[in-house]
Design a protein around this motif. Structure first.
Motif, PDB file in Angstrom:
ATOM      1  N   PHE A 159      -9.288  42.117 -12.284  1.00  0.00           N
ATOM      2  CA  PHE A 159      -9.003  40.681 -12.302  1.00  0.00           C
ATOM      3  C   PHE A 159     -10.272  39.858 -12.537  1.00  0.00           C
ATOM      4  CE2 PHE A 159      -5.052  42.209 -10.674  1.00  0.00           C
ATOM      5  CZ  PHE A 159      -4.123  41.299 -11.175  1.00  0.00           C
ATOM      6  N   ILE A 160     -11.409  40.382 -12.138  1.00  0.00           N
ATOM      7  CA  ILE A 160     -12.666  39.710 -12.502  1.00  0.00           C
ATOM      8  C   ILE A 160     -12.851  39.756 -14.006  1.00  0.00           C
ATOM      9  CG2 ILE A 160     -15.179  39.889 -12.349  1.00  0.00           C
ATOM     10  CD1 ILE A 160     -14.857  40.821  -9.478  1.00  0.00           C
ATOM     11  N   LEU A 161     -12.531  40.898 -14.619  1.00  0.00           N
ATOM     12  CA  LEU A 161     -12.616  41.021 -16.073  1.00  0.00           C
ATOM     13  C   LEU A 161     -11.660  40.044 -16.754  1.00  0.00           C
ATOM     14  CD1 LEU A 161     -13.696  42.607 -18.586  1.00  0.00           C
ATOM     15  CD2 LEU A 161     -11.693  44.096 -18.320  1.00  0.00           C
ATOM     16  N   ILE A 162     -10.433  39.956 -16.268  1.00  0.00           N
ATOM     17  CA  ILE A 162      -9.452  39.038 -16.849  1.00  0.00           C
ATOM     18  C   ILE A 162      -9.912  37.591 -16.694  1.00  0.00           C
ATOM     19  CG2 ILE A 162      -7.098  38.161 -16.594  1.00  0.00           C
ATOM     20  CD1 ILE A 162      -6.271  41.024 -15.799  1.00  0.00           C
ATOM     21  N   ARG A 196      -1.272  37.536  -1.905  1.00  0.00           N
ATOM     22  CA  ARG A 196      -2.477  37.515  -2.744  1.00  0.00           C
ATOM     23  C   ARG A 196      -2.139  37.156  -4.188  1.00  0.00           C
ATOM     24  NH1 ARG A 196      -6.217  35.801  -4.648  1.00  0.00           N
ATOM     25  NH2 ARG A 196      -8.206  36.836  -5.152  1.00  0.00           N
ATOM     26  N   ILE A 197      -1.001  37.613  -4.680  1.00  0.00           N
ATOM     27  CA  ILE A 197      -0.614  37.262  -6.052  1.00  0.00           C
ATOM     28  C   ILE A 197      -0.446  35.758  -6.180  1.00  0.00           C
ATOM     29  CG2 ILE A 197       1.292  37.393  -7.718  1.00  0.00           C
ATOM     30  CD1 ILE A 197       1.636  40.317  -6.913  1.00  0.00           C
ATOM     31  N   ILE A 253      -6.893  42.271  -2.301  1.00  0.00           N
ATOM     32  CA  ILE A 253      -6.128  41.540  -1.287  1.00  0.00           C
ATOM     33  C   ILE A 253      -7.053  40.759  -0.364  1.00  0.00           C
ATOM     34  CG2 ILE A 253      -4.641  41.821   0.743  1.00  0.00           C
ATOM     35  CD1 ILE A 253      -3.327  44.178  -0.676  1.00  0.00           C
ATOM     36  N   GLN A 254      -8.177  41.358   0.013  1.00  0.00           N
ATOM     37  CA  GLN A 254      -9.105  40.700   0.927  1.00  0.00           C
ATOM     38  C   GLN A 254      -9.955  39.633   0.247  1.00  0.00           C
ATOM     39  OE1 GLN A 254      -9.073  41.114   4.202  1.00  0.00           O
ATOM     40  NE2 GLN A 254      -7.376  42.571   3.927  1.00  0.00           N
ATOM     41  N   ASN A 255     -10.106  39.722  -1.049  1.00  0.00           N
ATOM     42  CA  ASN A 255     -10.905  38.746  -1.780  1.00  0.00           C
ATOM     43  C   ASN A 255     -10.164  37.400  -1.836  1.00  0.00           C
ATOM     44  OD1 ASN A 255     -11.353  37.349  -4.619  1.00  0.00           O
ATOM     45  ND2 ASN A 255     -13.251  38.411  -4.095  1.00  0.00           N
ATOM     46  N   THR A 256     -10.869  36.315  -1.584  1.00  0.00           N
ATOM     47  CA  THR A 256     -10.258  34.980  -1.625  1.00  0.00           C
ATOM     48  C   THR A 256     -10.890  34.079  -2.677  1.00  0.00           C
ATOM     49  OG1 THR A 256     -11.801  34.204   0.082  1.00  0.00           O
ATOM     50  CG2 THR A 256      -9.665  35.086   0.827  1.00  0.00           C
ATOM     51  N   ILE A 257     -11.764  34.650  -3.495  1.00  0.00           N
ATOM     52  CA  ILE A 257     -12.520  33.838  -4.456  1.00  0.00           C
ATOM     53  C   ILE A 257     -11.923  33.898  -5.859  1.00  0.00           C
ATOM     54  CG2 ILE A 257     -14.767  33.524  -5.558  1.00  0.00           C
ATOM     55  CD1 ILE A 257     -16.056  34.646  -3.040  1.00  0.00           C
TER      56      ILE A 257
END
Length: 298
Positions: free
Chosen positions: A192-195, A247-248, A218-222
């Motif tokens: 998702f960072i790549l996207i 998270r989605i 899931i734990q990432n909020t950024i």
């Protein structure tokens, strides 16, 4: 199609038979009259499995006039993209006037094969990105990317390979507005960072068969995808747990339209009673009964 012998630009699109054999076969070619002066051919089959023998035979019909070829296909056959020479042997050697080519090919979908990306690296007419999937098929596409959709997206895209070893070009997929995730594995944060970095025009996410995320995502909020406004979960066969759903939806803060099966609504409603995140979202419920889909808008 009506016969138009002077037609110079031809675009064919085949749709909505995901993972079914294509209707584009020799009988289809034989019953059609095709223009003879096509200079630009665009062939789009996002969600079909294409017979590459028929595809190559079709393109060769325009060998004397064709200057620009653009195609997006998925195929169970791997020969067209197995090595750098194969693409030329079966197709490009016949197109003597061709001066531009764009493609995205998902090849060898039903074959067990090794990572053949290095065998394709000598094809240097354009910069090509190659992805080897853990399900043992390949995705290859030319840069700049020439299409508005990308299918079969999985974590394996993070480990993409460029055929030009010394290339310092940053991957950009600015034309993409829709991505379909097709993976049995949990989708991770790196994907998702790549996207987020490469798809600035992305508007639509679709999950096919599975929808699950790794704990780091899931734990990432950024990380978010603020340009996305549509989400499709109607093709997800398995249940989706609440942390993944939460998270989605936080990943897509500007969601406006959700398409989902009724089986997912209970979990979404339970979560939404606490978060109110879907208060302003249009929800389309898709009921799957036999081969018919009945849509109900809420």
């Amino acid at each position: 199609m009506p016969f138009a012998p002077a037609l110079e630009h031809l675009e064919l699109r085949f749709h909505n038979v995901y993972n079914q054999p294509s209707t584009f076969r020799s009988k289809f070619l034989e019953v059609q009259e095709w223009p003879t002066k096509v200079k630009s051919l665009r062939f789009i089959a996002y969600d079909q499995l294409m017979d590459t023998t028929s595809f190559c035979a079709f393109v060769k019909r325009f060998a004397l006039s064709l200057k620009h070829l653009s195609f997006y296909i998925s195929t169970q056959q791997r020969f067209l993209m197995s090595t750098w020479r194969t693409l030329e042997k079966f197709l490009l050697d016949y197109l003597s006037n061709l001066n531009q080519i764009d493609f995205c090919v998902h090849s060898g979908v039903a074959n067990i094969e090794i990572d053949r990306r290095r065998l394709f690296d000598r094809w240097t007419k354009k910069q090509v990105i190659s992805v080897f999937h853990s399900l043992e098929f390949h995705t290859r596409f030319t840069i700049p990317f020439a299409f508005d959709r990308l299918e079969y997206v999985s974590n394996d895209f993070v480990d993409y390979r460029c055929n030009r070893y010394q290339s310092n070009v940053t991957l950009s997929l600015s034309s993409i507005v829709m991505i379909t995730f097709y993976s049995k594995d949990k989708l991770n944060l790196s994907l998702f960072i790549l996207i987020q970095r490469t798809c600035p025009s992305l508007r639509y996410l679709r999950f096919k068969n599975f929808c699950d995320l790794t704990e780091d995502l899931i734990q990432n909020t950024i990380v978010t995808l603020p340009t996305v406004t549509e989400l499709c979960l109607s093709d997800v066969a398995s249940s989706i747990n609440s942390p993944v759903l939460h998270r989605i939806f936080s990943l897509i803060p500007n969601l406006k339209h959700l398409t989902t099966q009724r089986r997912h609504i209970t979990a979404i409603d339970t979560m939404d009673n606490d978060t109110k995140m879907l208060r302003h979202v249009k929800v389309t419920i898709v009921e799957c009964s036999s081969s018919m889909n009945n849509n109900q808008d809420n």
